[in-house]
Scaffold this motif. Sequence first.
Motif, mmCIF file in Angstrom:
data_model
loop_
_atom_site.group_PDB
_atom_site.id
_atom_site.type_symbol
_atom_site.label_atom_id
_atom_site.label_comp_id
_atom_site.label_asym_id
_atom_site.label_seq_id
_atom_site.Cartn_x
_atom_site.Cartn_y
_atom_site.Cartn_z
ATOM 1 N N ALA A 121 0.831 -1.208 0.000
ATOM 2 C CA ALA A 121 0.000 0.000 0.000
ATOM 3 C C ALA A 121 0.863 1.254 0.000
ATOM 4 N N PHE A 122 1.953 1.245 0.769
ATOM 5 C CA PHE A 122 2.867 2.386 0.791
ATOM 6 C C PHE A 122 3.494 2.586 -0.579
ATOM 7 N N VAL A 123 3.957 1.493 -1.176
ATOM 8 C CA VAL A 123 4.636 1.583 -2.471
ATOM 9 C C VAL A 123 3.672 1.996 -3.581
ATOM 10 N N GLY A 124 2.469 1.396 -3.589
ATOM 11 C CA GLY A 124 1.590 1.576 -4.737
ATOM 12 C C GLY A 124 0.596 2.703 -4.642
ATOM 13 N N LEU A 125 0.217 3.116 -3.429
ATOM 14 C CA LEU A 125 -0.920 4.032 -3.323
ATOM 15 C C LEU A 125 -0.705 5.226 -2.402
ATOM 16 N N ARG A 126 0.090 5.073 -1.351
ATOM 17 C CA ARG A 126 0.232 6.166 -0.393
ATOM 18 C C ARG A 126 0.857 7.382 -1.051
ATOM 19 N N GLU A 127 0.322 8.566 -0.738
ATOM 20 C CA GLU A 127 0.893 9.800 -1.263
ATOM 21 C C GLU A 127 2.312 9.970 -0.725
ATOM 22 N N GLY A 128 3.248 10.202 -1.623
ATOM 23 C CA GLY A 128 4.645 10.321 -1.226
ATOM 24 C C GLY A 128 5.353 8.991 -1.066
ATOM 25 N N GLY A 129 4.654 7.887 -1.375
ATOM 26 C CA GLY A 129 5.250 6.563 -1.226
ATOM 27 C C GLY A 129 5.984 6.127 -2.475
ATOM 28 N N GLY A 130 6.183 4.835 -2.616
ATOM 29 C CA GLY A 130 6.902 4.296 -3.766
ATOM 30 C C GLY A 130 7.984 3.328 -3.317
ATOM 31 N N LEU A 131 8.880 3.007 -4.224
ATOM 32 C CA LEU A 131 9.948 2.053 -3.939
ATOM 33 C C LEU A 131 10.975 2.583 -2.951
ATOM 34 N N SER A 154 5.050 -6.145 -5.932
ATOM 35 C CA SER A 154 3.614 -6.440 -5.990
ATOM 36 C C SER A 154 2.813 -5.185 -5.718
ATOM 37 N N GLY A 155 3.257 -4.375 -4.763
ATOM 38 C CA GLY A 155 2.568 -3.118 -4.472
ATOM 39 C C GLY A 155 2.623 -2.145 -5.629
ATOM 40 N N LEU A 156 3.765 -2.099 -6.325
ATOM 41 C CA LEU A 156 3.915 -1.180 -7.446
ATOM 42 C C LEU A 156 2.979 -1.562 -8.589
ATOM 43 N N VAL A 157 2.893 -2.849 -8.886
ATOM 44 C CA VAL A 157 2.023 -3.304 -9.971
ATOM 45 C C VAL A 157 0.551 -3.150 -9.598
ATOM 46 N N ILE A 158 0.186 -3.585 -8.394
ATOM 47 C CA ILE A 158 -1.217 -3.472 -7.976
ATOM 48 C C ILE A 158 -1.622 -2.002 -7.862
ATOM 49 N N GLY A 159 -0.729 -1.168 -7.328
ATOM 50 C CA GLY A 159 -1.017 0.264 -7.240
ATOM 51 C C GLY A 159 -1.234 0.887 -8.598
ATOM 52 N N THR A 160 -0.435 0.492 -9.588
ATOM 53 C CA THR A 160 -0.617 1.001 -10.953
ATOM 54 C C THR A 160 -1.960 0.565 -11.519
ATOM 55 N N LEU A 161 -2.337 -0.692 -11.266
ATOM 56 C CA LEU A 161 -3.649 -1.181 -11.696
ATOM 57 C C LEU A 161 -4.773 -0.374 -11.047
ATOM 58 N N PRO A 213 -10.474 3.492 -12.418
ATOM 59 C CA PRO A 213 -11.267 4.342 -11.518
ATOM 60 C C PRO A 213 -12.271 3.573 -10.662
ATOM 61 N N SER A 214 -12.907 2.545 -11.222
ATOM 62 C CA SER A 214 -13.897 1.798 -10.450
ATOM 63 C C SER A 214 -13.258 1.073 -9.264
ATOM 64 N N LEU A 215 -12.030 0.602 -9.440
ATOM 65 C CA LEU A 215 -11.320 -0.069 -8.354
ATOM 66 C C LEU A 215 -10.839 0.945 -7.323
ATOM 67 N N LEU A 216 -10.331 2.071 -7.803
ATOM 68 C CA LEU A 216 -9.852 3.119 -6.902
ATOM 69 C C LEU A 216 -10.972 3.644 -6.017
ATOM 70 N N ALA A 217 -12.183 3.700 -6.553
ATOM 71 C CA ALA A 217 -13.326 4.226 -5.803
ATOM 72 C C ALA A 217 -13.687 3.345 -4.611
ATOM 73 N N ASP A 219 -4.186 1.200 3.118
ATOM 74 C CA ASP A 219 -4.000 -0.202 3.494
ATOM 75 C C ASP A 219 -5.117 -1.114 2.992
ATOM 76 N N TRP A 220 -6.218 -0.539 2.532
ATOM 77 C CA TRP A 220 -7.310 -1.351 1.990
ATOM 78 C C TRP A 220 -6.997 -1.850 0.577
ATOM 79 N N MET A 221 -5.895 -1.381 -0.014
ATOM 80 C CA MET A 221 -5.593 -1.731 -1.404
ATOM 81 C C MET A 221 -5.499 -3.241 -1.614
ATOM 82 N N MET A 222 -4.732 -3.932 -0.797
ATOM 83 C CA MET A 222 -4.536 -5.372 -0.990
ATOM 84 C C MET A 222 -5.826 -6.179 -0.821
ATOM 85 N N PRO A 223 -6.608 -5.981 0.259
ATOM 86 C CA PRO A 223 -7.846 -6.769 0.368
ATOM 87 C C PRO A 223 -8.841 -6.496 -0.743
#
Length: 522
Positions: free
Chosen positions: A63-73, A288-295, A300-304, A312-316
Motif C-alpha cells: 500500500a505504501f509503495v503503490g498508493l500512499r501519497e509520497g510513497g513508492g519504492l 507487488s505493491g507497485l504493480v497493484i497500485g498502478t492497476l 477508476p472503479s477499483l480506486l473508488a 492499506d485497503w488496497m490489498m484486500p
Amino acid sequence: MNFLDYAIIVVYLVGLLFMGFLLKNQNDKQDYFLGGRTLGWKPLSLSIMATQLSAISFVSAPAFVGLREGGGLIWLSYELAVPIAMLLLLWKVLPRLYNAGVVSVYDYLEGRFNRSTRLLLSFVFQMSRSFATAIMIYAVSIILQGTIGLAYWQSILLIGCVTVVYSLQGGMKAVVYGDALQMVLIVLGTAACLGFALYHIGGVQIFLDGVDPARLQAVNFSSFGINGEGFGFWPMLFGGVVLYASYYGCDQSEAQRLLSAKNQHDLKKMVMAATFMRFPVTLLYCMSGLVIGTLVLTTPSLLAQIPADKPDWMMPIFIVNYMPNGVIGLLLVAILAAAMSSLSSAVNSLSAVSVEDYCRLKDAKLSNEQYLVAARYMGIFWGVVTLGLSFFAGNIAPTVIEAINKIGSLFYGPILAIFTLGLLIKRVNGTHASIGLVSGVFINVCVWQFAPNIFWFWWNLIGFLSTAGVGILTSFTFNLEAAKQDSDDTKALRSLSLRDASLMILWFIFIVAIAVTIPFVL
C-alpha cells in the motif's frame, strides 16, 4: 468468497491447533521458551523472518509503495542497514548473550547491572512489543473486513483464540514451526498477487507504460530527514543500523529465537540466512505493491472502492476483485498466518519475560510444573492485553507499517544503548544505565512532540546517543554502586570470520546498487 475458500481457512486453523496439541509436552522452561535448544537453524531462520515480515508487510508495504501519497519504492531503503546491523550483532552482542545461557535477554542485564535496570528495560520491552503487536492485529482486521466482511471484534476473536491456544500448547516449537509454514505461505501469496496483477493490467509493458515514475525512486541521497523530509539515505542507514541491531539483538521476540539455536555455529547460520533472505522478500512485497497500485490508479472503479485516507485497503480490495476462488482462500490463510506469527511470537516472548521477572522480583524458586503453569497463564494475560490494545492502534500514521516502526523507533535506540554500555563500558553501573534509559526515551518523546520536522527514523540514533551519553556522563559524575564486571568471553568473539564480514559488506553494496539502478531498469 465461496465454500472452497472457507474450507481452506478452516482446515488451516484446525491444522494449527492440532500441531499445538502434538507439541504440547514440555518438561521445563528451556523446552517451553527455547524449544530445548534442539531446533534447526532453517526453521528458526524462517521464524525470524516471519515475525518481522508479517501481515504488516503483506498489507501495508504494498500500500505504501503503490498508493500512499509520497510513497513508492523508497520503501526499499528500509533494507539498507540490515547487513551492517547484523554484522555488528554477530561481532559482539549475540555470541555473548547466547553463551550466557539465559531465557530472557534481560537476564543478562541483571547480571551485568542490577535487578532494577533489568526490570526497567523489561517493562519498556513489554509496553512497546504489546502495542506494536496490537498494530499488526489491526492490520489483519482491515483485510478480514474487506474480504469476508467480519466485524472487527470477530476478527480479533478468530485470530486471537486460535493463536493463543496453539502457542500456549506447543510453546516455542509450535511458534517456530508455525512461523516457518506461515513464511512460506506469505511469500507464495505475494507472488500470486504479483502474477495476477500483471495479468489483469495487461502485461509487463502495459505496467511499465502506466507506472508513476515518481514511485520508482528507491534511494534518496538528497534528503537528510531534518526539514520535514523522510526516507533519505542517511537517516535510513544510521537510524536503520540502530533499529535493526536493537530489534534482532535486544528485543526478546526476536532474540529468543536466536537463543534457541543448537550452538553458535547454527546461531551464525540463522543470522546470515535472515540477512540474505530479507531483501528479496521485501523486493517482492514492493514490486507487488507497485504493480497493484498502478492497476488501481488506472482503474477508476477499483480506486473508488478504497477509502482515500486508508491506502492499506488496497490489498484486500484487489484480492476480492481479481483473485479466483480457492486462491482467495489461500491468500487469506497466508494473511492469517502472518498475523498469527506476530501474535504467537509476542505472546511467547512476553510470557517468557514476565515469568522470569516475577521469579526475580519475588525471589521465587518454581518447580518445572509450576513454571510452565505460570508461563501459560501469562501467555493468556498478554494475549488479552495485546488484542485489547489493537482497538486503539489505527490512528498513529498514514499506513500501519509506518505506525509500527514509529512506535519502535521511540524505544529501540535506548534499549540498544543499554546493552552496548553493558558490553563495552565497564565503569557504567545499574544506576547510570537506568538514568540513561529514562533520559533517552524522554528525549525521543520530546523530539516527537516538539521537533516534528525531524524524520522519525532519526529517533533510533538520537535515542541511542542520548542514552549512552547520559549513562557515561553520570558514571563520571557520581558513583552510587560499583559496576559489575562482565567476563570477556574471547571465544564468543571468534564466531564472526573475515569471510562472513566481507559477505555482509558485499551484500550491503549489492542492495544499494539494486536500489539505485531500479529507476533506470524500469
